[in-house]
Design a protein around this motif. Structure first.
Motif, PDB file in Angstrom:
ATOM      1  N   ALA A 291       0.817  -1.214   0.000  1.00 62.92           N
ATOM      2  CA  ALA A 291       0.000   0.000   0.000  1.00 62.92           C
ATOM      3  C   ALA A 291       0.850   1.262   0.000  1.00 62.92           C
ATOM      4  N   ALA A 292       2.017   1.191   0.608  1.00 61.05           N
ATOM      5  CA  ALA A 292       2.890   2.365   0.689  1.00 61.05           C
ATOM      6  C   ALA A 292       3.444   2.770  -0.666  1.00 61.05           C
ATOM      7  N   TYR A 293       3.381   1.876  -1.637  1.00 61.04           N
ATOM      8  CA  TYR A 293       3.957   2.150  -2.958  1.00 61.04           C
ATOM      9  C   TYR A 293       2.879   2.385  -4.020  1.00 61.04           C
ATOM     10  N   ARG A 294       1.624   2.518  -3.596  1.00 57.01           N
ATOM     11  CA  ARG A 294       0.533   2.806  -4.529  1.00 57.01           C
ATOM     12  C   ARG A 294       0.084   4.249  -4.391  1.00 57.01           C
ATOM     13  N   PRO A 295      -0.408   4.844  -5.490  1.00 57.96           N
ATOM     14  CA  PRO A 295      -1.000   6.184  -5.374  1.00 57.96           C
ATOM     15  C   PRO A 295      -2.203   6.134  -4.454  1.00 57.96           C
ATOM     16  N   GLU A 296      -2.477   7.240  -3.790  1.00 57.98           N
ATOM     17  CA  GLU A 296      -3.641   7.288  -2.914  1.00 57.98           C
ATOM     18  C   GLU A 296      -4.916   7.349  -3.740  1.00 57.98           C
ATOM     19  N   ALA A 297      -5.903   6.609  -3.313  1.00 54.35           N
ATOM     20  CA  ALA A 297      -7.211   6.629  -3.971  1.00 54.35           C
ATOM     21  C   ALA A 297      -8.266   6.240  -2.944  1.00 54.35           C
ATOM     22  N   ASP A 298      -9.432   6.837  -3.091  1.00 56.96           N
ATOM     23  CA  ASP A 298     -10.516   6.574  -2.148  1.00 56.96           C
ATOM     24  C   ASP A 298     -11.266   5.306  -2.552  1.00 56.96           C
ATOM     25  N   ALA A 299     -10.549   4.208  -2.562  1.00 51.25           N
ATOM     26  CA  ALA A 299     -11.159   2.934  -2.964  1.00 51.25           C
ATOM     27  C   ALA A 299     -10.259   1.794  -2.518  1.00 51.25           C
ATOM     28  N   GLU A 300     -10.871   0.624  -2.372  1.00 51.00           N
ATOM     29  CA  GLU A 300     -10.080  -0.561  -2.065  1.00 51.00           C
ATOM     30  C   GLU A 300      -9.295  -0.978  -3.295  1.00 51.00           C
ATOM     31  N   HIS A 301      -8.161  -1.599  -3.041  1.00 49.22           N
ATOM     32  CA  HIS A 301      -7.292  -2.062  -4.127  1.00 49.22           C
ATOM     33  C   HIS A 301      -7.211  -3.582  -4.058  1.00 49.22           C
ATOM     34  N   TRP A 302      -7.214  -4.216  -5.232  1.00 43.92           N
ATOM     35  CA  TRP A 302      -7.226  -5.681  -5.289  1.00 43.92           C
ATOM     36  C   TRP A 302      -6.072  -6.169  -6.146  1.00 43.92           C
ATOM     37  N   SER A 303      -5.230  -7.006  -5.572  1.00 49.42           N
ATOM     38  CA  SER A 303      -4.126  -7.594  -6.319  1.00 49.42           C
ATOM     39  C   SER A 303      -4.478  -9.006  -6.756  1.00 49.42           C
ATOM     40  N   MET A 304      -4.034  -9.362  -7.977  1.00 44.91           N
ATOM     41  CA  MET A 304      -4.232 -10.722  -8.468  1.00 44.91           C
ATOM     42  C   MET A 304      -3.070 -11.635  -8.073  1.00 44.91           C
ATOM     43  N   SER A 305      -2.080 -11.094  -7.373  1.00 47.94           N
ATOM     44  CA  SER A 305      -0.964 -11.916  -6.919  1.00 47.94           C
ATOM     45  C   SER A 305      -1.416 -12.917  -5.865  1.00 47.94           C
ATOM     46  N   PRO A 306      -0.801 -14.093  -5.826  1.00 42.87           N
ATOM     47  CA  PRO A 306      -1.113 -15.045  -4.748  1.00 42.87           C
ATOM     48  C   PRO A 306      -0.821 -14.419  -3.391  1.00 42.87           C
ATOM     49  N   GLU A 307      -1.549 -14.840  -2.379  1.00 43.66           N
ATOM     50  CA  GLU A 307      -1.379 -14.258  -1.047  1.00 43.66           C
ATOM     51  C   GLU A 307       0.009 -14.507  -0.467  1.00 43.66           C
ATOM     52  N   THR A 308       0.759 -15.446  -1.062  1.00 41.77           N
ATOM     53  CA  THR A 308       2.117 -15.727  -0.591  1.00 41.77           C
ATOM     54  C   THR A 308       3.151 -14.763  -1.165  1.00 41.77           C
ATOM     55  N   ASN A 309       2.762 -13.918  -2.131  1.00 41.02           N
ATOM     56  CA  ASN A 309       3.710 -12.979  -2.734  1.00 41.02           C
ATOM     57  C   ASN A 309       3.820 -11.725  -1.871  1.00 41.02           C
ATOM     58  N   VAL A 310       4.558 -11.852  -0.789  1.00 39.02           N
ATOM     59  CA  VAL A 310       4.635 -10.770   0.202  1.00 39.02           C
ATOM     60  C   VAL A 310       6.031 -10.152   0.283  1.00 39.02           C
ATOM     61  N   GLY A 311       6.897 -10.449  -0.680  1.00 36.80           N
ATOM     62  CA  GLY A 311       8.205  -9.812  -0.706  1.00 36.80           C
ATOM     63  C   GLY A 311       9.311 -10.581  -0.029  1.00 36.80           C
ATOM     64  N   ASP A 312       9.188 -11.909   0.042  1.00 37.63           N
ATOM     65  CA  ASP A 312      10.221 -12.714   0.689  1.00 37.63           C
ATOM     66  C   ASP A 312      11.591 -12.519   0.050  1.00 37.63           C
ATOM     67  N   GLY A 313      11.625 -12.484  -1.287  1.00 36.73           N
ATOM     68  CA  GLY A 313      12.898 -12.327  -1.975  1.00 36.73           C
ATOM     69  C   GLY A 313      13.570 -11.004  -1.649  1.00 36.73           C
ATOM     70  N   LEU A 314      12.769  -9.934  -1.596  1.00 36.93           N
ATOM     71  CA  LEU A 314      13.327  -8.623  -1.269  1.00 36.93           C
ATOM     72  C   LEU A 314      13.854  -8.590   0.160  1.00 36.93           C
ATOM     73  N   SER A 315      13.146  -9.247   1.080  1.00 39.96           N
ATOM     74  CA  SER A 315      13.594  -9.296   2.477  1.00 39.96           C
ATOM     75  C   SER A 315      14.897 -10.077   2.606  1.00 39.96           C
ATOM     76  N   LEU A 316      14.980 -11.206   1.914  1.00 43.49           N
ATOM     77  CA  LEU A 316      16.207 -11.993   1.955  1.00 43.49           C
ATOM     78  C   LEU A 316      17.383 -11.196   1.396  1.00 43.49           C
ATOM     79  N   ALA A 317      17.145 -10.523   0.267  1.00 41.06           N
ATOM     80  CA  ALA A 317      18.224  -9.788  -0.388  1.00 41.06           C
ATOM     81  C   ALA A 317      18.649  -8.558   0.403  1.00 41.06           C
ATOM     82  N   ALA A 318      17.719  -7.998   1.186  1.00 42.45           N
ATOM     83  CA  ALA A 318      18.066  -6.828   1.992  1.00 42.45           C
ATOM     84  C   ALA A 318      19.183  -7.146   2.972  1.00 42.45           C
ATOM     85  N   ALA A 319      19.285  -8.397   3.385  1.00 40.13           N
ATOM     86  CA  ALA A 319      20.315  -8.807   4.335  1.00 40.13           C
ATOM     87  C   ALA A 319      21.710  -8.767   3.741  1.00 40.13           C
TER      88      ALA A 319
END
Length: 596
Positions: A291-319
């Protein structure tokens, strides 16, 4: 402490560790491309997937790839100069254009696809007509770059068929039948074309036989076919797939990523990878940070990504101090999405990509009852217009009349003879006998909607759209109804009853990811390669900078850079550890560059 963001360091030996040549995190198209390429180059591969099924977002995608100068295009006599493709991408991408990555994609995309088609069951054909999303821009084309994946018999996956991610119900017909772009056109034309009638009859007969022994149809198309084709080869080549596996941390040894700690099958496992780790776990679109990387809008946002796509790769690489993209044109690949609340309380999301927005007799309006966009433009552009003016057009409403509904359907609503009463009862589909009544039901300004329809219908009777140019370019017309002339996207809305569906902003996945070089090696914040760490797919920062030039511009680079990561790892192991490949595999490695 988040265990996914710290390192595990080992000494030069670890007797308790399992060992392979490469670990691939994520089982979408990019992950499978890396795994299959590495296996075909003689490497021992472990493919790790967090979800209970494999395929990720790719499995429910359209399956198309956008590739410059493919073998298929050449066979059709189409050879677009590289400079023309480069010009087009420069124009669309703008200031975020990274020449080293685009040049690698242009130069090696054909090679990557040809290698995968030569060494796996992957098979693509050229779309005879498939315009870029901005065909009138310099370098744009109407054919030659978009390729369609061939359908596949899911029975060839054997027991693994049940593990392939099933598309949402709204993307299936009759409870489990997959269709592709061509099939949809045939179903829409079933009453107007004998050829379409026979095409559909054959599909229905095959589906009927399938349901005697399977929970859904085994004729796989689009993204399911893409993943199934790659998966069949991966399993045949000995790639080991772990489902329901959670990655805990990277293993770093002597300044190089050497493996991962993985929770799998009730055990915490240390897996060492002689060649390194490829991150391809699909990005972070379903994560709380999105949500922090989306433009603000007065509406709910829906992603078609699987619920498991939560940024694991980015977290691992941050280390390991990996760098991520900043200041992009968009952090996501946008798509308008409608949502059905089912009786059990679950939600079904439907991405409005190809089946309704561009069709004659369909318009989109905001809360003021005003049109705000060319409905036949790309899904990415459509949502950009929803976000414009501070999100004033989010949510919006798709509206059609009885003629359009009977002929094309809209969203989850099917065309005649399907009865869509259950969708009306659920509050997903709104129905009214007049435009004023419809406006009241959906809460938009009635006067504004009435004026909008009067203006639109006056133009539609002349087969034009003077306000937004619907049907005004080759891509628009391609998305319309080819049997409706002279403008395949334009028809008046004047036949009651009238229908509406609420549309929210949505996405197909994240575009912001890890910065890499042209060999898919992850870069640190100083711009230097992180030894042993690679990224592809939505884990890799979009080479399109979050723009959307044409169909397949996520999967095309995903296959390409997954392949390039495998080649880089195989080359390193071949030069430094000859025992990493089997006798004769050097020939396979050499032939990887035949099409370069």
């Amino acid at each position: 402490m988040n265990t996914a963001t710290h390192l595990s360091r080992t000494g030069p030996t670890d007797a308790c560790a399992q060992t392979c040549d490469v670990i691939v995190l994520g089982s979408g198209a990019a992950g499978f491309a890396a795994a299959v390429s590495a296996a075909c180059l003689g490497l021992k591969v472990l493919l790790v997937e967090k979800a209970a099924t494999f395929g990720g977002t790719s499995a429910i995608s359209g399956g198309a790839v956008w590739i410059h100068d493919s073998d298929q295009a050449r066979a059709a006599g189409i050879q677009v100069p590289a400079e023309r493709t480069r010009t087009y991408l420069k124009t669309v991408i703008g200031r975020g254009y990274r020449p080293e990555l685009v040049d690698a994609f242009i130069a090696r995309g054909r090679e990557a696809l040809a290698f995968l088609e030569s060494h796996s069951e992957l098979k693509y054909s050229l779309r005879p007509l498939s315009p870029d999303y901005y065909p009138d821009l310099p370098g744009g084309t109407e054919t030659g770059r978009a390729l369609e994946v061939a359908e596949y018999d899911g029975r060839r996956l054997g027991a693994r068929f049940k593990d392939l991610r099933r598309p949402p119900d709204g993307m299936l017909l009759f409870g489990g039948m997959m269709v592709n772009r061509v099939d949809i056109q045939h179903f829409l034309g079933i009453k107007r074309s004998l050829k379409s009638f026979w095409h559909c009859l054959k599909l229905l007969a095959r589906y009927g036989v399938d349901r005697l022994s399977h929970p859904r149809g085994t004729r796989l198309t689009v993204g399911n076919a893409l993943i199934a084709r790659l998966a069949s080869t991966a399993f045949a080549r000995g790639v080991e797939l772990w489902l329901n596996a959670r990655t805990e941390s990277l293993i770093v040894e002597e300044g190089r990523v050497k493996g991962m700690l993985i929770d799998y099958d009730g055990q915490r496992r240390r897996v060492l990878a002689r060649g390194g780790v490829v991150l391809a776990s699909g990005g972070f679109a379903a994560g709380p940070q999105a949500a922090a990387y989306r433009p603000e809008a007065d509406a709910e946002h829906w992603s078609m990504s699987p619920e498991t796509n939560v940024g694991d790769g980015l977290s691992l690489a941050a280390a390991v101090n990996a760098a991520t993209g900043e200041g992009m044109a968009a952090n996501f690949f946008w798509a308008p999405v409608s949502v059905l609340c089912k009786p059990d309380g679950s939600l079904e999301r439907f991405p409005h990509l190809v089946t309704d927005r561009a069709k004659p007799g369909v318009i989109a309006v905001n809360r003021a009852g005003r049109r705000f966009v060319n409905e036949s433009d790309s899904y990415h552009s459509f949502v950009e217009a929803m976000f414009a003016e501070g999100g004033a057009n989010a949510p919006c409403w798709l509206i059609c009349d009885a003629e359009a509904m009977n002929r094309y359907g809209m969203g989850l609503a099917r065309p005649r003879p399907v009865d869509n009463a259950v969708l009306v009862e659920a509050g997903y589909l709104h129905r009214a006998e007049s435009i004023l009544e419809l406006a009241r039901r959906i809460g938009v300004d009635a006067a504004g909607l009435q004026q909008t329809l009067e203006r639109y219908n006056a133009d539609a009777r002349e087969h034009v759209d003077r306000e937004f140019g619907k049907g005004g370019n080759a891509y628009n017309r391609y998305m319309g109804d080819p049997l409706h002339t002279p403008n395949p996207c334009i028809a008046p809305l004047n036949k009651a009853p009238y229908y509406a569906i609420k549309i929210g902003t949505g996405d197909l996945g994240s575009a912001r990811g890890l910065l890499t070089d042209a060999r898919a090696n992850v870069l640190d914040r100083a711009g230097q390669p992180v030894a042993g760490l690679y990224a592809a797919g939505n884990e890799m920062n979009s080479i399109m900078d979050g723009t959307y030039p044409g169909p397949g511009i996520t999967l095309g680079p995903g296959l390409t850079f997954g392949y390039l990561a495998a080649c880089e790892i195989a080359e390193r192991l071949r030069n430094g550890k000859s025992n990493a490949t089997q006798p004769g595999d050097e020939h396979v490695l050499r032939t990887a560059h035949l099409h370069h």
